[in-house]
Design an enzyme around this catalytic site. Sequence first.
Site, PDB file in Angstrom:
ATOM      1  N   GLY A  45       0.769  -1.246   0.000  1.00 12.08           N
ATOM      2  CA  GLY A  45       0.000   0.000   0.000  1.00 12.08           C
ATOM      3  C   GLY A  45       0.794   1.286   0.000  1.00 12.08           C
ATOM      4  O   GLY A  45       0.351   2.303  -0.538  1.00 12.08           O
ATOM      5  N   GLU A 100       4.206   4.221   5.771  1.00  8.67           N
ATOM      6  CA  GLU A 100       3.011   3.376   5.618  1.00  8.67           C
ATOM      7  C   GLU A 100       1.888   4.179   4.966  1.00  8.67           C
ATOM      8  O   GLU A 100       1.831   5.409   5.106  1.00  8.67           O
ATOM      9  CB  GLU A 100       2.612   2.861   7.017  1.00  8.67           C
ATOM     10  CG  GLU A 100       1.314   2.103   7.127  1.00  8.67           C
ATOM     11  CD  GLU A 100       1.270   0.767   6.387  1.00  8.67           C
ATOM     12  OE1 GLU A 100       1.586   0.764   5.185  1.00  8.67           O
ATOM     13  OE2 GLU A 100       0.880  -0.241   6.999  1.00  8.67           O
ATOM     14  N   ASP A 101       0.998   3.496   4.263  1.00  6.41           N
ATOM     15  CA  ASP A 101      -0.111   4.188   3.599  1.00  6.41           C
ATOM     16  C   ASP A 101      -1.101   4.775   4.596  1.00  6.41           C
ATOM     17  O   ASP A 101      -1.453   5.943   4.536  1.00  6.41           O
ATOM     18  CB  ASP A 101      -0.832   3.250   2.602  1.00  6.41           C
ATOM     19  CG  ASP A 101      -1.249   1.906   3.210  1.00  6.41           C
ATOM     20  OD1 ASP A 101      -1.002   1.664   4.411  1.00  6.41           O
ATOM     21  OD2 ASP A 101      -1.833   1.092   2.464  1.00  6.41           O
ATOM     22  N   ASP A 104      -4.662   2.566  10.901  1.00  2.37           N
ATOM     23  CA  ASP A 104      -6.081   2.348  11.187  1.00  2.37           C
ATOM     24  C   ASP A 104      -6.193   1.927  12.657  1.00  2.37           C
ATOM     25  O   ASP A 104      -6.134   2.777  13.542  1.00  2.37           O
ATOM     26  CB  ASP A 104      -6.548   1.264  10.196  1.00  2.37           C
ATOM     27  CG  ASP A 104      -8.016   0.965  10.223  1.00  2.37           C
ATOM     28  OD1 ASP A 104      -8.816   1.903  10.270  1.00  2.37           O
ATOM     29  OD2 ASP A 104      -8.392  -0.217  10.162  1.00  2.37           O
ATOM     30  N   PHE A 154     -13.629   3.754   3.925  1.00  6.35           N
ATOM     31  CA  PHE A 154     -12.658   2.858   3.314  1.00  6.35           C
ATOM     32  C   PHE A 154     -12.199   3.510   2.012  1.00  6.35           C
ATOM     33  O   PHE A 154     -12.984   3.700   1.090  1.00  6.35           O
ATOM     34  CB  PHE A 154     -13.249   1.468   3.059  1.00  6.35           C
ATOM     35  CG  PHE A 154     -12.206   0.486   2.636  1.00  6.35           C
ATOM     36  CD1 PHE A 154     -11.377  -0.104   3.572  1.00  6.35           C
ATOM     37  CD2 PHE A 154     -12.013   0.181   1.295  1.00  6.35           C
ATOM     38  CE1 PHE A 154     -10.387  -1.002   3.184  1.00  6.35           C
ATOM     39  CE2 PHE A 154     -11.034  -0.716   0.899  1.00  6.35           C
ATOM     40  CZ  PHE A 154     -10.209  -1.303   1.848  1.00  6.35           C
ATOM     41  N   ARG A 167      -5.029   0.350  -6.873  1.00  5.83           N
ATOM     42  CA  ARG A 167      -3.767   0.890  -6.353  1.00  5.83           C
ATOM     43  C   ARG A 167      -3.147   1.899  -7.315  1.00  5.83           C
ATOM     44  O   ARG A 167      -2.398   2.774  -6.923  1.00  5.83           O
ATOM     45  CB  ARG A 167      -2.745  -0.237  -6.135  1.00  5.83           C
ATOM     46  CG  ARG A 167      -3.097  -1.202  -5.019  1.00  5.83           C
ATOM     47  CD  ARG A 167      -1.877  -2.062  -4.714  1.00  5.83           C
ATOM     48  NE  ARG A 167      -2.182  -3.269  -3.968  1.00  5.83           N
ATOM     49  CZ  ARG A 167      -2.308  -3.346  -2.641  1.00  5.83           C
ATOM     50  NH1 ARG A 167      -2.164  -2.260  -1.919  1.00  5.83           N
ATOM     51  NH2 ARG A 167      -2.563  -4.488  -2.046  1.00  5.83           N
TER      52      ARG A 167
END
Length: 176
Positions: A45, A100-101, A104, A154, A167
Site C-alpha cells: 500500500g 506506511e499508507d 487504522d 474505506f 492501487r
Amino acid sequence: MKKIEELKVLIDKKTLANRIKELAVEINSTYDNNSTLNLICVLKGAVMFYTELIKHLKMPVKMEFVRLSSYGSSTQSKGEVKSLNLSLPDFEGQNVLVVEDIIDTGLTLDFLVKFIKQNCQAKDVKLAVLFDKKCARKYDIKPDFSAFQVDDKFIVGFGLDYEGFYRNLDYIGYFE
Ligand code: 5GP
C-alpha cells in the site's frame, strides 16, 4: 467487484503531491541532513506515497521494503499481522523512518515498530503515514508525520487497494 464509476474523489492528484512535499519539508527539518536515513516502505500500500516522498528528501537515504498484511481481501482489519517478508538489515546507530499508507487500528505499525526495535539496533524509529484514521485506533501508537486525517471511510487509490485493485489511481477515492 465495485465499479470505478461509483468511486467519489476524496483527494485529487495535485493536493496529494503538494501535501507530500510539505511532509518532506517537515522530515528534512527533523533529521540531520548529513546522516543516513533508512526508509522502510510497507508493501504494497505505501509504494506510491514512498516513491513520491523520497524524491523530496535531502539526506542520504537507504531504501528497505517489508511486506505485511492485516486486511486480506476484506475492508476490515483481521486483527492479526501476516508477515510476508520481514527481512531487514542491522541499522546500528542509524535513524529509521517507517513509511506506511494508512494507520487504522495501529496493529500493523505497532507490530513492525516493536520488531525493528527488538531486532535491528536502530538509534531511533519514527513513523510517516499518508493517512491517519484516528477514530479506528486500538493500539497506543501515534505517527510522527502524517499527511492527512481520514474519518471512518474505506479509501482506495494511490497505493491503497480494494481486493487488490485501484492501487494505480493517482487520486484517493471512496465508495459511498
Ligand atoms: P491497521 O493495522 O492499522 O489496523 O491497518 C493498517 C492497514 O490496513 C493498512 O496498511 C492498509 O493496508 C489497511 N487499511 C486500513 N484502512 C484502510 C482503508 O481505508 N483503505 C484501504 N485500502 N486499506 C486500509
